[in-house]
Structure formats: structure tokens, C-alpha cells
Design an enzyme around this catalytic site. Structure first.
Site, PDB file in Angstrom:
ATOM      1  CB  CYS A  59      35.621  35.899  24.288  1.00 53.68           C
ATOM      2  SG  CYS A  59      37.194  35.069  24.627  1.00 53.68           S
ATOM      3  CB  CYS A 112      36.151  32.256  23.989  1.00 56.51           C
ATOM      4  SG  CYS A 112      36.440  32.970  25.612  1.00 56.51           S
TER       5      CYS A 112
END
Length: 286
Positions: A40, A37
Site C-alpha cells: 500500500c 501494508c
């Protein structure tokens, strides 16, 4: 990323101890993330920076959702990153996505008391105990470190009032920072100043009551008594006296009685007395 005592990796094995039990001691910010991600990876260093900057005011707990899928499912994580704040054993707030640092700071400020907030609270506690020099020292330290932090303003006005320096308090309120112009705390301070100044000019309560016994229409004595009752926390008696003053002498002190009642409403906030006496004021006015 450098190791930090305020950032930990958690798994299903220690989540109960670190997050659930640990959040009873201090807030725990749980970052649900995954290596694939990209948002993230953008978010994580910002969270770690804030954890260090706030010096342990909260713990950042990272959960790798690829390795801890059961944890992600248990907390309903459907998109990444998702960040949940735990207090007293339960999640109380969350955000999703890689928010900018400013928005994350605002999110944290709703739940986490900063070092500045703690020192202002400590200064206020000193004031309640009459330890004015200690309060002044704390506020001066914070002002030196953060000269533009307007969170100090209400505490500094309260200190001037506690010292009886009404001219200084009035000058400060005259120059209230624009962003605090409509702050309820500032409205309360204006009321406190008005009543403190009026009480300082009035005879003591016993003398005011004696004057009223001799002449119930002694407006100055009634207003002075009401001001002293406010300072003593006897708001109902003060409101009754101000309503009586309105009935007998509406023009006294440029409508001082009505203005005083409104200032007491500001001081009381959501107190049930406000509803009761607002209705009484309306009947008297209309």
C-alpha cells in the site's frame, strides 16, 4: 506526501458525498489501504502522482481500512491494496496489489479521458462543423507537445481528407505507424480516402444517374454514384449500386466494386446492414 487538491481521505461519514455522488461529476479512484501494508505504501505515491499529472481528470480517495472497517466490508475488500474506480455512483473496475505505473496508466486509460484525448475530440468536433483551421491549430499544438503520440494520426488524416488534400492523406496512410496497421479506424480512413477520391473524379450525382438511365451498364457512372452516396451517408444505396456493378462488370477498376463493398463494411462496423449485405456478397461470389 504533499497535499493535493486531487487527493482526499474519505471516511464512512463523507463516502456517500465524495465518492458516490462525486463520481457523477468525474471518476473517483478509491484506494483501500492500511498503514501496516507495505505494498500500500509503495502504491500510494504512484496514484497521487497520476492524480496530479492528469490535473483532476479523476479524484483519488483514500480509505484507511483499519479505521473504516465497515466501508471495507461493504465493498468486499479482502486483500490490500485494492483500488476501485467509481463512475456514476458505482464501482466499474478494480485492481489489487501494487501494480507498476505503466499498468496503472493502462487501467486508467480505459476509463479516463486525458487532456490529449479531449483536444483530439475537440479538433474532430471542429472538423464536423467545417472549422478546419481551428482543428488544425489544436492538432498542431498536441503534435508539438507530444511528437511521438500516434493517437493523433487518425485525426490528422481526417483533417487532410476534410481539406480535400487526398495526396497528403494517401501519403500519410502509406506511412501508417506500425502499431496502427490493423486499427479499424485506419481501415475506415482508407475507405474514406478511396471514396472521396472517386467522388471527386466523378460527375455530380444527377449526371451519374442520367448516364445510368441511358446506359445501366455504365460502370464508371455507377461507381462514381456509389462513391458519392457513401460520402452522403446513404450506405444502402451505395451497396446496392456496387453489387449491381459486380454483377455486370466484375473486372471494373481491378475489382473496385467488391473492394468498395468491403470498405463500406469497415465504415459501418457493427451496423445491421453489414450482416445483410455480407450475405448478399457471399451469394454473388460463391
Amino acid at each position: 506526501m504533499a497535499e493535493s487538491p486531487h487527493v482526499v481521505n474519505v471516511t464512512e461519514a463523507d463516502f456517500e458525498q465524495v465518492v458516490i455522488a462525486g463520481s457523477s461529476q468525474r471518476p473517483v479512484l478509491v484506494d483501500f489501504w492500511a498503514d501496516w501494508c507495505a505494498p500500500c505504501r509503495q502504491l500510494m505515491p504512484i496514484l497521487a502522482k497520476l492524480a496530479d499529472e492528469l490535473g483532476g481528470a479523476f479524484l483519488l480517495a483514500k480509505v484507511d481500512t483499519e479505521a473504516e472497517q465497515s466501508l471495507a466490508a461493504a465493498f468486499g475488500i479482502r486483500s490490500l491494496p485494492t483500488v476501485q474506480l467509481f463512475k456514476d455512483g458505482r464501482p466499474v473496475d478494480q485492481f489489487m496489489g501494487a501494480l507498476p505505473e505503466g499498468q496503472i496508466r493502462e487501467f486508467l486509460s480505459r476509463h479516463i479521458e486525458s487532456a490529449t484525448d479531449q483536444r483530439i475530440a475537440a479538433a474532430t468536433e471542429h472538423m464536423t462543423r467545417g472549422e478546419l483551421d481551428a482543428a488544425a491549430s489544436l492538432l498542431a499544438e498536441v503534435r508539438a507537445e507530444a511528437p511521438d503520440d500516434n493517437r493523433l494520426f487518425p485525426a490528422e488524416v481526417r483533417l487532410a481528407l476534410a481539406r480535400g488534400d487526398y495526396d497528403a492523406a494517401a501519403d500519410m496512410l502509406e506511412h501508417t505507424p506500425l502499431e496502427l496497421a490493423n486499427d479499424p479506424a485506419v481501415a475506415q480512413l482508407r475507405g474514406q480516402l478511396a471514396f472521396a477520391a472517386a467522388a471527386a473524379e466523378a460527375p455530380d450525382p444527377a449526371a451519374c444517374e442520367a448516364r445510368l438511365a441511358a446506359d445501366p451498364k455504365d460502370s464508371a457512372a455507377r461507381y462514381g454514384l456509389a462513391a458519392q452516396q457513401v460520402l452522403a451517408g446513404d450506405y444502402q444505396a451505395a451497396l446496392d449500386n456496387l453489387l449491381t456493378l459486380m454483377r455486370h462488370d466484375r473486372g471494373y477498376g481491378d475489382d473496385a466494386a467488391r473492394k468498395g463493398i468491403v470498405m463500406i463494411f469497415d465504415l459501418l462496423g457493427d451496423d445491421p446492414l453489414v450482416t445483410t449485405y455480407r450475405a448478399k456478397l457471399s451469394r454473388l461470389l460463391y
